[in-house]
Design a protein around this motif. Sequence first.
Motif, PDB file in Angstrom:
ATOM      1  N   TYR A  26       0.845  -1.195   0.000  1.00  0.00           N
ATOM      2  CA  TYR A  26       0.000   0.000   0.000  1.00  0.00           C
ATOM      3  C   TYR A  26       0.878   1.242   0.000  1.00  0.00           C
ATOM      4  CZ  TYR A  26      -4.071  -2.891   1.090  1.00  0.00           C
ATOM      5  OH  TYR A  26      -5.083  -3.820   1.037  1.00  0.00           O
ATOM      6  N   GLU A  27       0.373   2.302  -0.632  1.00  0.00           N
ATOM      7  CA  GLU A  27       1.056   3.586  -0.640  1.00  0.00           C
ATOM      8  C   GLU A  27       0.362   4.536   0.333  1.00  0.00           C
ATOM      9  OE1 GLU A  27       3.744   4.126  -2.339  1.00  0.00           O
ATOM     10  OE2 GLU A  27       3.750   2.316  -3.600  1.00  0.00           O
ATOM     11  N   ILE A  28       1.063   5.597   0.701  1.00  0.00           N
ATOM     12  CA  ILE A  28       0.463   6.609   1.565  1.00  0.00           C
ATOM     13  C   ILE A  28      -0.786   7.198   0.916  1.00  0.00           C
ATOM     14  CG2 ILE A  28       0.807   8.917   2.538  1.00  0.00           C
ATOM     15  CD1 ILE A  28       3.661   8.174   3.169  1.00  0.00           C
ATOM     16  N   SER A  29      -0.760   7.298  -0.410  1.00  0.00           N
ATOM     17  CA  SER A  29      -1.931   7.824  -1.119  1.00  0.00           C
ATOM     18  C   SER A  29      -3.146   6.915  -0.941  1.00  0.00           C
ATOM     19  CB  SER A  29      -1.611   7.991  -2.611  1.00  0.00           C
ATOM     20  OG  SER A  29      -1.207   6.758  -3.187  1.00  0.00           O
ATOM     21  N   ASP A  30      -2.926   5.614  -0.782  1.00  0.00           N
ATOM     22  CA  ASP A  30      -4.041   4.696  -0.530  1.00  0.00           C
ATOM     23  C   ASP A  30      -4.696   5.006   0.814  1.00  0.00           C
ATOM     24  OD1 ASP A  30      -3.670   3.191  -2.907  1.00  0.00           O
ATOM     25  OD2 ASP A  30      -2.023   2.104  -1.956  1.00  0.00           O
ATOM     26  N   LEU A  31      -3.842   5.298   1.810  1.00  0.00           N
ATOM     27  CA  LEU A  31      -4.364   5.684   3.123  1.00  0.00           C
ATOM     28  C   LEU A  31      -5.170   6.964   3.020  1.00  0.00           C
ATOM     29  CD1 LEU A  31      -1.583   5.158   5.830  1.00  0.00           C
ATOM     30  CD2 LEU A  31      -3.890   4.190   5.830  1.00  0.00           C
ATOM     31  N   ALA A  32      -4.605   7.951   2.335  1.00  0.00           N
ATOM     32  CA  ALA A  32      -5.264   9.251   2.229  1.00  0.00           C
ATOM     33  C   ALA A  32      -6.599   9.139   1.518  1.00  0.00           C
ATOM     34  CB  ALA A  32      -4.347  10.234   1.508  1.00  0.00           C
ATOM     35  N   THR A  33      -6.647   8.330   0.459  1.00  0.00           N
ATOM     36  CA  THR A  33      -7.893   8.158  -0.299  1.00  0.00           C
ATOM     37  C   THR A  33      -8.939   7.435   0.528  1.00  0.00           C
ATOM     38  OG1 THR A  33      -6.642   8.066  -2.365  1.00  0.00           O
ATOM     39  CG2 THR A  33      -8.888   7.224  -2.417  1.00  0.00           C
ATOM     40  N   CYS A  34      -8.501   6.452   1.288  1.00  0.00           N
ATOM     41  CA  CYS A  34      -9.425   5.680   2.112  1.00  0.00           C
ATOM     42  C   CYS A  34      -9.974   6.499   3.275  1.00  0.00           C
ATOM     43  CB  CYS A  34      -8.718   4.433   2.650  1.00  0.00           C
ATOM     44  SG  CYS A  34      -9.691   3.447   3.792  1.00  0.00           S
ATOM     45  N   LEU A  35      -9.097   7.291   3.913  1.00  0.00           N
ATOM     46  CA  LEU A  35      -9.493   8.002   5.125  1.00  0.00           C
ATOM     47  C   LEU A  35     -10.065   9.388   4.847  1.00  0.00           C
ATOM     48  CD1 LEU A  35      -6.512   6.987   7.434  1.00  0.00           C
ATOM     49  CD2 LEU A  35      -8.816   6.028   7.377  1.00  0.00           C
ATOM     50  N   VAL A  36      -9.731   9.975   3.715  1.00  0.00           N
ATOM     51  CA  VAL A  36     -10.192  11.309   3.337  1.00  0.00           C
ATOM     52  C   VAL A  36      -9.963  12.258   4.518  1.00  0.00           C
ATOM     53  CG1 VAL A  36     -12.011  12.627   2.212  1.00  0.00           C
ATOM     54  CG2 VAL A  36     -11.942  10.158   1.913  1.00  0.00           C
ATOM     55  N   ASP A  37     -11.037  12.732   5.145  1.00  0.00           N
ATOM     56  CA  ASP A  37     -10.890  13.662   6.253  1.00  0.00           C
ATOM     57  C   ASP A  37     -11.238  13.009   7.593  1.00  0.00           C
ATOM     58  OD1 ASP A  37     -13.538  13.332   5.791  1.00  0.00           O
ATOM     59  OD2 ASP A  37     -14.064  15.462   5.825  1.00  0.00           O
ATOM     60  N   ARG A  38     -11.122  11.673   7.666  1.00  0.00           N
ATOM     61  CA  ARG A  38     -11.458  10.973   8.901  1.00  0.00           C
ATOM     62  C   ARG A  38     -10.461  11.332  10.007  1.00  0.00           C
ATOM     63  NH1 ARG A  38     -14.853  10.051   5.583  1.00  0.00           N
ATOM     64  NH2 ARG A  38     -16.052   8.128   5.298  1.00  0.00           N
ATOM     65  N   PRO A  39     -10.945  11.520  11.244  1.00  0.00           N
ATOM     66  CA  PRO A  39     -10.031  11.858  12.348  1.00  0.00           C
ATOM     67  C   PRO A  39      -9.250  10.657  12.870  1.00  0.00           C
ATOM     68  CG  PRO A  39     -12.291  11.716  13.156  1.00  0.00           C
ATOM     69  CD  PRO A  39     -12.363  11.554  11.665  1.00  0.00           C
ATOM     70  N   THR A  40      -9.718   9.435  12.580  1.00  0.00           N
ATOM     71  CA  THR A  40      -8.996   8.237  13.000  1.00  0.00           C
ATOM     72  C   THR A  40      -8.809   7.316  11.800  1.00  0.00           C
ATOM     73  OG1 THR A  40     -10.853   6.748  13.521  1.00  0.00           O
ATOM     74  CG2 THR A  40     -10.259   8.407  15.188  1.00  0.00           C
ATOM     75  N   ALA A  41      -8.013   6.258  11.996  1.00  0.00           N
ATOM     76  CA  ALA A  41      -7.728   5.319  10.907  1.00  0.00           C
ATOM     77  C   ALA A  41      -8.720   4.160  10.875  1.00  0.00           C
ATOM     78  CB  ALA A  41      -6.305   4.787  11.059  1.00  0.00           C
TER      79      ALA A  41
END
Length: 575
Positions: free
Chosen positions: A439-454
């Motif tokens: 996984y890339e950091i961009s995958d995390l960002a896309t999945c979480l968008v503006d979520r405050p937690t993971a």
Amino acid sequence: MLTLNQVARSGRMRTTLERGTGMAMTLDSPLSTTTIDVESLVSMAWRGSIRVPNFQRDFRWNWEDVRRLFDSIVRGYPIGSLLLWVRKAGAQKVRLGGLDIEAAEGDALWVVDGQQRITSLANALHPDGSRDQRFALAYDLRAQEFVKVPKVEDPLVIPLPVLFDLQKIIRWFTDHGGVSDFLEKASSITRKLRQFEVPAYQVRQADPGVLQDIFDRMNNYGKRLSRAEIFSALTAEEGEEGQLTIDLVAEHIAADLNFGVIDGNTILQGVLARRGPDVKRDIRDEFSLPDDEGKDAAYKAGEQAVRRAVEFLQNEAFVPHFSMLAYRYLLAPLARIFAHHPDPDPRNRRLLRRWYWRAAVAGPQQFKAGTGDAARMLCSRVRDNDLTGSVQDLLELVDQTNPILPDLTSFATNQAATKIVLCSWWSAGPRNPDTWDPYEISDLATCLVDRPTARDAVRYLAPNMAVTKSQRSWAANRVLMPVLEVDADEATMEITSQIDRGNPEWQAVLDSHAITDEIVDLLDQGSYLTALEKRHELLRERLRHFLGTMCEWGFENTPPLAQLVLDDESDYADS
């Protein structure tokens, strides 16, 4: 001067309150609305006619808070209303701030809301109360502002207990010749202090639970402005469209670095930390000095500092996303470091990574203060002309002998311990079981968008119905898989039906998630408890290894070799 019976003009209000049990509590008694001048208010406090209920919190203001209260009064600014509970009180010794009061039996006003203000007024204006340094204020007639009481008496710097008493102020000017030109100004301040009127509500209610419920609602209901929102409002200018704001700084970093949206208060701390170590300072006059760089320049430089700090966290400390930052206050000292030392040498970067992880494991309790005070303390160790010394001082603050590892039996993505665990998983390079790629950091960002937690980037390993309630909360029952359109409450990682035994690509996927062939077999057999126990031990060992690598406990915090050489040369030069 008002008495308790006189402090009342009228109104009647009926309000229904709900207990946590669902029972309705009704306030059906006269609710008086009035104003009380400061002279009457403190007089009642001094003779014990004002009491503090047991459910109130301790006095929490500091000297600066008290100063701002008096400054607001002389400016004629509103200082908020009081809520007072009228009921009988027994004879007792009352402690109010720094005052010990022998209070007689009788009617009393019990403070439901306004404790900090009443305590500040009663102490700062009393000769005995003002001996407490929290309330030791004087008025400087030259500068026309409230200051600390000087150690050496100055005729034009008048202590508040003197300024508040008409007879004492006249005697003060009689005893100090040559300053009579300031008498009119002093008298004006005296009148403003004594005659300032504070709005107050008074309620008569027999049930203390009703008042406690009111207190809870007044202090916890509604959404108050954050410090960042207040700062933005105070520094807003006409025609500033297109200029940087705290929100824009957060948006830029989120868009450019895929770090997620950093909250406004944390961005503000980063901006303030670059300009000075005290991130809790008064923000009202932040850009008031004539030679100040200005708000826009401060925002631009602050954004760069926070950006470098984020890049360091992502690239060298395995903190890929804001939702995995163990404690937000740790970003402020990092921003201050990278503001004044934008390109640290490799050794100091490694020591800085060591500091971050040691601070993350130790948590704010090591500072015996709140996170704001912790940020201020850490930032105070960062000097703009001494990178090595700054890093050494930061490490000294988090030196630990017996660090406690995060608990793997309680997994909650809003807790610091779980964020540390998630970072350890990210360091293992978790792979997508569909593509076999990390996984890339961009995958995390896309999945979480503006979520405050993971939370949305985590999936269950075992079906909820197959394990006990306590086992569901184990870290061993989670995998880090930032996949879109997955409900983290329901989705499980379906692996047993996909695995291609012997395929090295699949083995790499499993290993990246701390899943062995044995664990796969146990899951396939439905032996979920045993599978989770096996994985729990594996995760604990990997976490221990990760934190050992990051924190480097037991290692000497040796500064860069170049620094050691310079120190040696200076030693020879001095000999």
